[in-house]
Design an enzyme around this catalytic site. Structure first.
Site, PDB file in Angstrom:
ATOM      1  N   LYS A 161     -31.505  -2.618   1.402  1.00  0.00           N
ATOM      2  CA  LYS A 161     -30.534  -1.896   2.222  1.00  0.00           C
ATOM      3  C   LYS A 161     -31.202  -0.591   2.645  1.00  0.00           C
ATOM      4  O   LYS A 161     -31.939   0.017   1.853  1.00  0.00           O
ATOM      5  CB  LYS A 161     -29.289  -1.645   1.355  1.00  0.00           C
ATOM      6  CG  LYS A 161     -28.115  -1.003   2.072  1.00  0.00           C
ATOM      7  CD  LYS A 161     -26.912  -0.909   1.119  1.00  0.00           C
ATOM      8  CE  LYS A 161     -25.705  -0.270   1.760  1.00  0.00           C
ATOM      9  NZ  LYS A 161     -24.537  -0.213   0.839  1.00  0.00           N
ATOM     10  N   SER A 173     -20.258  -1.996   2.864  1.00  0.00           N
ATOM     11  CA  SER A 173     -21.234  -1.462   3.784  1.00  0.00           C
ATOM     12  C   SER A 173     -22.569  -2.194   3.794  1.00  0.00           C
ATOM     13  O   SER A 173     -23.361  -2.019   4.718  1.00  0.00           O
ATOM     14  CB  SER A 173     -21.488   0.010   3.458  1.00  0.00           C
ATOM     15  OG  SER A 173     -22.063   0.116   2.160  1.00  0.00           O
ATOM     16  N   SER A 212     -18.995  -2.419  -1.668  1.00  0.00           N
ATOM     17  CA  SER A 212     -19.984  -2.671  -0.618  1.00  0.00           C
ATOM     18  C   SER A 212     -20.975  -3.787  -0.886  1.00  0.00           C
ATOM     19  O   SER A 212     -21.708  -4.181   0.010  1.00  0.00           O
ATOM     20  CB  SER A 212     -20.774  -1.398  -0.327  1.00  0.00           C
ATOM     21  OG  SER A 212     -20.035  -0.604   0.540  1.00  0.00           O
TER      22      SER A 212
HETATM   23  N1  GLN Z   1     -15.673   0.212   1.803  1.00  0.00           N
HETATM   24  C1  GLN Z   1     -15.704   1.247   0.814  1.00  0.00           C
HETATM   25  C2  GLN Z   1     -15.757   2.584   1.466  1.00  0.00           C
HETATM   26  O1  GLN Z   1     -15.743   2.653   2.631  1.00  0.00           O
HETATM   27  C3  GLN Z   1     -16.849   1.045  -0.115  1.00  0.00           C
HETATM   28  C4  GLN Z   1     -18.143   1.498   0.410  1.00  0.00           C
HETATM   29  C5  GLN Z   1     -19.252   1.289  -0.565  1.00  0.00           C
HETATM   30  O2  GLN Z   1     -19.078   0.617  -1.584  1.00  0.00           O
HETATM   31  N2  GLN Z   1     -20.382   1.898  -0.276  1.00  0.00           N
HETATM   32  O3  GLN Z   1     -15.820   3.577   0.805  1.00  0.00           O
END
Ligand code: GLN
Length: 490
Positions: free
Chosen positions: A66, A141, A165
């Site tokens: 990532k 994400s 994410s």
């Molecule tokens: N979707 C969640 C957020 O927007 C989790 C994001 C993540 O785990 N980096 O915070």
């Protein structure tokens, strides 16, 4: 081991992966590829094999990271304009450990900028498309990493999971995604989002591969003071793990306990599996409910016991998360000032303008929203009412899980209330996007491990995943249990 079994050369594995990455270019999976570097590394490994030199457990295995993992190969952009120019002098501990075993990074995958989001639509480089339906989101994400594995470009990819994410994109694209117990893998060299919930984890095609990756990357790191001693532990629970390994140098601890504990783990079952009544709401997609029900049946047939759990405090988890996490984001992102690294606005004439314009031009709208919420909930006058209250509620959530795990070994839930949604469907409604995380964030607040398991497809061919949750430090036992579920289903 599934990854390392292949009877082929490192060069052909890596060039195949690079070819596939090109073939699927329209999915927008990668922010950058390191073709030359990866092929060069493959040649060196093939040479070593030819000369009968010792090679690692992942020799020649291509993987993707990532784009919030630092390493000198390529720029680490975190899918943002503000970090687009960033060349890192250091390598993240987790990436280094994988490279030390011979794995080869082929490229950096797309994400929501700074990992803020649930769809990979908040990327400065545009969205990544779903592996099964190009009109839908990949989840987020870590959307790029999930799709890279789902389309078989690489056998595994790294991700970060602050509130879902890894698990949610894994579920949206039909692959396994694991978020370990908080502190299991070093976060040194990974762009920070929210320090009290950030975790490093993996996407792969089966729990066996994730198990191997965990054994390679877990362990204490002097550069990350939150890291825990090891990953393998005798009974899969916290106390045994910490007591047994704390005084050992961690490399020995891993290999010794790896061999010694495989039989003593509670893997054979039968297990008691908790199902959370509070997650069975009207907004739960009917195919996901059906997939959960049929998994419950299968578990019962295999001899496991099901218990129903009332966990009323979990309904506060999302509200708690969206106070605590923005507070930590506001602090962590304050270092991006246009001076130290990354993008600097061209038309700033005073120091204040350098800060203001660089940040205002460099961050995405969602980043700014969180910085503002975070500074608001931390500001004097509001701190007690919001931040402090949220942390108190967080303690209640942790206690509720502790109570639940006194009644069961693992908990099984959906990953998210719905399968992959359409591109653009939720971009103008941040709250609808935040609601995606309602079943994934409670674990992060409590530091628990969670594995997204692909279980079904709906009539539109979209993947449905379920989430297996364990007590803190039950990572190994949880993965062993996932392996047995997989075998029972075969
Ligand atoms: N979707 C969640 C957020 O927007 C989790 C994001 C993540 O785990 N980096 O915070």
């Amino acid at each position: 081991m599934k990854i390392a079994d292949k009877n082929t050369s490192a060069y052909s594995l890596v060039s195949d992966a690079l070819e596939k990455a090109e073939k699927y270019k329209d999915y927008n999976i990668f922010i950058s590829l390191d073709k030359e570097g990866a092929l060069q590394k493959a040649k060196i490994i093939d040479e070593k094999i030819k000369n009968k030199e010792k090679v690692g457990r992942l020799a020649g295995v291509p993987f993707a990271i990532k784009d919030n993992f630092l390493s000198p190969a390529g720029n680490t952009t975190a899918a943002s304009k503000i970090l687009e120019p960033l060349k890192s002098p250091i390598t993240a501990t987790s990436v280094k450990k994988l490279e030390d075993e011979g794995a080869i990074v082929i490229g950096r995958t797309n994400l929501d900028s700074f990992a803020h989001g649930s769809s990979t639509e908040n990327s400065y480089f545009g969205p990544t498309l779903n592996a099964h339906d190009k009109t839908r989101v990949s989840g987020g994400s870590s959307g790029g990493s999930a799709v890279a594995v789902a389309l078989d470009i690489v056998p595994f990819a790294t991700g970060t999971d602050t509130g879902g994410s890894i698990r949610q994109p894994a579920s949206f694209n039909g692959v396994y995604g694991f978020k370990p117990t908080y502190g299991t893998i070093s976060r040194y060299g990974v762009v920070a989002m929210a320090s009290s919930t950030d975790c490093i984890g993996f996407f792969a095609k089966n729990p066996e591969d994730i198990d191997l990756l965990m054994s390679i990357t877990s362990g204490q790191d002097p550069k990350d003071m939150t890291t825990l001693p090891d990953y393998y532990n005798k009974d899969g629970r916290e106390n045994a793990a910490v007591a047994g390994a704390a005084s050992e140098p961690h490399d020995d601890a891993i290999s010794e306990s790896h061999n010694a504990t495989s039989e003593s783990l509670p893997t054979a079952g039968p297990h008691t599996i908790g199902i959370i009544n509070d997650f069975d709401t009207d907004s739960l997609d009917s195919d996901i409910r059906a997939a959960l029900d049929s998994q419950i049946d299968a578990l019962q047939k295999a001899g496991h016991k099901i218990v129903r759990l009332d966990m009323p405090t979990l309904k506060y988890a999302l509200a708690v998360y969206y106070i605590v996490v923005p507070a930590e984001i506001a602090s962590n992102l304050s270092r991006h000032d246009g001076i130290r690294y990354g993008y600097r606005s061209k038309d700033a004439r005073t120091l204040d303008e350098v800060y203001g314009k660089s940040r205002s031009e460099g961050f995405m709208p969602e980043n700014k929203r969180r910085i503002m919420i975070g500074n608001f909930v931390l500001s004097s006058g509001f701190y007690d009412a919001y931040y402090l209250k949220a942390e108190q509620a967080r303690t209640l959530i942790i206690k509720e899980y502790e109570k639940a795990f006194s009644k069961c070994d693992f908990i099984l839930t959906p990953v998210s209330p719905n399968p992959a949604f359409k591109l653009g469907e939720k971009t103008s409604d941040p709250v609808a996007m935040y609601l995606e995380d309602v079943m994934s964030v409670p674990l992060n607040l409590a530091g628990l491990p969670g594995l997204a398991i692909p279980v079904a497809k709906n009539k539109d061919g979209l993947s449905i995943g379920l989430q297996l949750v364990g007590p803190r430090r039950s990572d190994k036992a949880l993965l062993e249990f996932a392996k047995s579920i997989k075998k029972e289903g075969e």
